[in-house]
Design a protein around this motif. Structure first.
Motif, PDB file in Angstrom:
ATOM      1  N   UNK A 241      38.168  31.088  41.034  1.00  0.00           N
ATOM      2  CA  UNK A 241      37.064  32.032  40.842  1.00  0.00           C
ATOM      3  C   UNK A 241      37.187  33.222  41.788  1.00  0.00           C
ATOM      4  N   UNK A 242      37.441  32.960  43.059  1.00  0.00           N
ATOM      5  CA  UNK A 242      37.546  34.046  44.032  1.00  0.00           C
ATOM      6  C   UNK A 242      38.715  34.969  43.707  1.00  0.00           C
ATOM      7  N   UNK A 243      39.872  34.399  43.379  1.00  0.00           N
ATOM      8  CA  UNK A 243      41.039  35.222  43.063  1.00  0.00           C
ATOM      9  C   UNK A 243      40.815  36.047  41.802  1.00  0.00           C
ATOM     10  N   UNK A 244      40.178  35.460  40.795  1.00  0.00           N
ATOM     11  CA  UNK A 244      39.926  36.161  39.535  1.00  0.00           C
ATOM     12  C   UNK A 244      38.963  37.325  39.744  1.00  0.00           C
ATOM     13  N   UNK A 245      37.881  37.100  40.450  1.00  0.00           N
ATOM     14  CA  UNK A 245      36.908  38.175  40.694  1.00  0.00           C
ATOM     15  C   UNK A 245      37.559  39.312  41.477  1.00  0.00           C
ATOM     16  N   UNK A 246      38.344  38.983  42.494  1.00  0.00           N
ATOM     17  CA  UNK A 246      38.989  40.023  43.306  1.00  0.00           C
ATOM     18  C   UNK A 246      39.968  40.856  42.478  1.00  0.00           C
ATOM     19  N   UNK A 247      40.805  40.220  41.676  1.00  0.00           N
ATOM     20  CA  UNK A 247      41.791  40.983  40.914  1.00  0.00           C
ATOM     21  C   UNK A 247      41.110  41.837  39.851  1.00  0.00           C
ATOM     22  N   UNK A 248      40.001  41.375  39.296  1.00  0.00           N
ATOM     23  CA  UNK A 248      39.257  42.190  38.320  1.00  0.00           C
ATOM     24  C   UNK A 248      38.640  43.415  38.991  1.00  0.00           C
TER      25      UNK A 248
END
Length: 399
Positions: A241-248
């Motif tokens: 979740x954290x990695x996905x939100x950051x890359x978006x």
């Protein structure tokens, strides 16, 4: 050792037994060739690579486990595992934008650091940098986050690059870049989290997860292995979740300039190969040189019409309305100039007509400040557009 203590080590496997397992892949490839499935070579190559890569991994990890150095362990995790995962995630989308790899590194590294620290606090290995714990646990977090980041990158880029008109319509109505990109952000995060959510829904029902299986094979009691699996499953979801939100968020920032305009001019077709295709020469991108003397292709409008759009309209005081919009536009449409001087009064309606490709849509984008128009000046009610926030200008100019 007693298996009840959870410290029994699984039995070693001789190479003769490994070769017996390899025969399954050989037979599978033979059956695929007999049935003319077309993937027999791929099965053999994948099997060879699997053996080579895992054997090399064993040789690499053996000295790391023995040296018990925190710098070596952290260097391997963040200097190799994260970089390789970021490269793989950045190689998945069909198009790329500048800095995508570095943003993937930051996203995966930050998510791993936050969730990894929490995982170490929960597991509490002694010492905390024990490679036997840190590297396998970090590998599980990174591997699952990689899948989520790759899915999110592909979906977010597809929305911002493939739905440019929809994004610009929202911007023209005064939306901020974040508001214009919000529908794509929601869909991208939802799509990227599907594997993690599905994994939590079926874990323990259709299969015993990898970490729990490894601990049971190593001699740990099933209840102890289940507790470890619960912890790692939840932290995998958190890391993803954290990695996905950051890359978006990073991707949204990359597609808008400081004035909030949608800018995909730096988006290019993907040129790097993902790691799973590096050894397949047939998949390498071709770089056919341009034939000598071949002319650069012009924009579609430039091919259809060679005459630039030049508009000159003076506001007439006799219309009875007050002067509201004052435009002096001067810029380029591809290789051709585009100029327009317009003064619009209250209640006045203007109609701009011209052949396809002369720059009518470009002029409207300039007026809405959706694209830079070079040495242009625009004022609304006497106030210069450069002194107004871009969202305020678009809302008022659109009215």
């Amino acid at each position: 050792m007693d298996s009840a203590t959870g410290e029994q080590v699984s039995a070693d496997l001789p190479w003769s037994h490994i070769l017996l397992a390899c025969s399954v892949i050989v037979l599978e490839a033979g059956a695929a060739r007999f049935l003319e499935l077309g993937n027999a070579d791929q099965l053999l190559i994948s099997g060879v690579r699997c053996c080579v890569q895992l054997t090399c991994l064993g040789f690499i990890l053996a000295p790391i486990f023995e040296m018990r150095s925190p710098l070596l362990v952290l260097g391997y995790v963040f200097g190799f595992m994260v970089l390789v995962s970021a490269y793989e995630a950045a190689a998945r989308p069909k198009v790329t934008y500048p800095g995508m790899f570095s943003k993937a590194v930051v996203s995966l590294g930050s998510a791993l650091l936050l969730n990894g620290l929490l995982l170490l606090y929960i597991v509490r290995p002694a010492p905390w940098y024990d490679a036997q714990y840190v590297i396998p646990l970090a590998g599980m977090l990174i591997n699952n986050s990689l899948s989520g980041v790759a899915l999110a990158l592909n979906a977010m880029i597809d929305y911002l690059h493939g739905n440019k008109e929809q994004v610009e319509v929202l911007l023209a109505f005064g939306a901020s870049p974040w508001e214009a990109a919000w529908p794509g952000f929601v869909k991208s995060v939802q799509a990227a989290l599907i594997p993690a959510i599905n994994g939590m829904n079926v874990v323990g029902l259709v299969s015993i997860p990898g970490m729990m299986t490894g601990q049971i094979l190593g001699g740990a009691p099933p209840m102890k292995a289940a507790r470890y699996q619960i912890v790692i499953t939840f932290l995998i979801a958190g890391c993803t979740f954290a990695a996905v939100v950051l890359i978006c968020v990073f991707t949204i920032q990359a597609f808008f300039d400081p004035r909030g305009r949608h800018d995909d001019s730096e988006v290019k077709p993907q040129s790097r190969l993902n790691i799973s295709r590096l050894l397949d020469c047939s998949k390498w991108p071709s770089r056919t040189p341009k034939a000598a003397g071949q002319a650069e292709s012009l924009p579609a409008g430039a091919e259809r019409c060679g005459t630039p759009l030049v508009l000159q309209q003076s506001w007439q005081k006799s219309t009875g309305g007050r002067r509201i919009l004052d435009l002096a536009l001067d810029g380029q449409v591809g290789p051709r100039p585009l100029k327009a001087a317009l003064q619009v009064g209250a209640g006045e309606v203007l109609c701009v007509m011209g052949a396809s490709g002369v720059g009518k849509s470009t002029m409207l984008k300039w007026i809405a400040d959706l694209t830079s128009s070079g040495a242009s000046k625009m004022s609304l009610g006497g106030e210069d557009s450069r002194r107004m926030a871009p969202q305020q200008w678009r809302r008022e100019a659109g009215c």
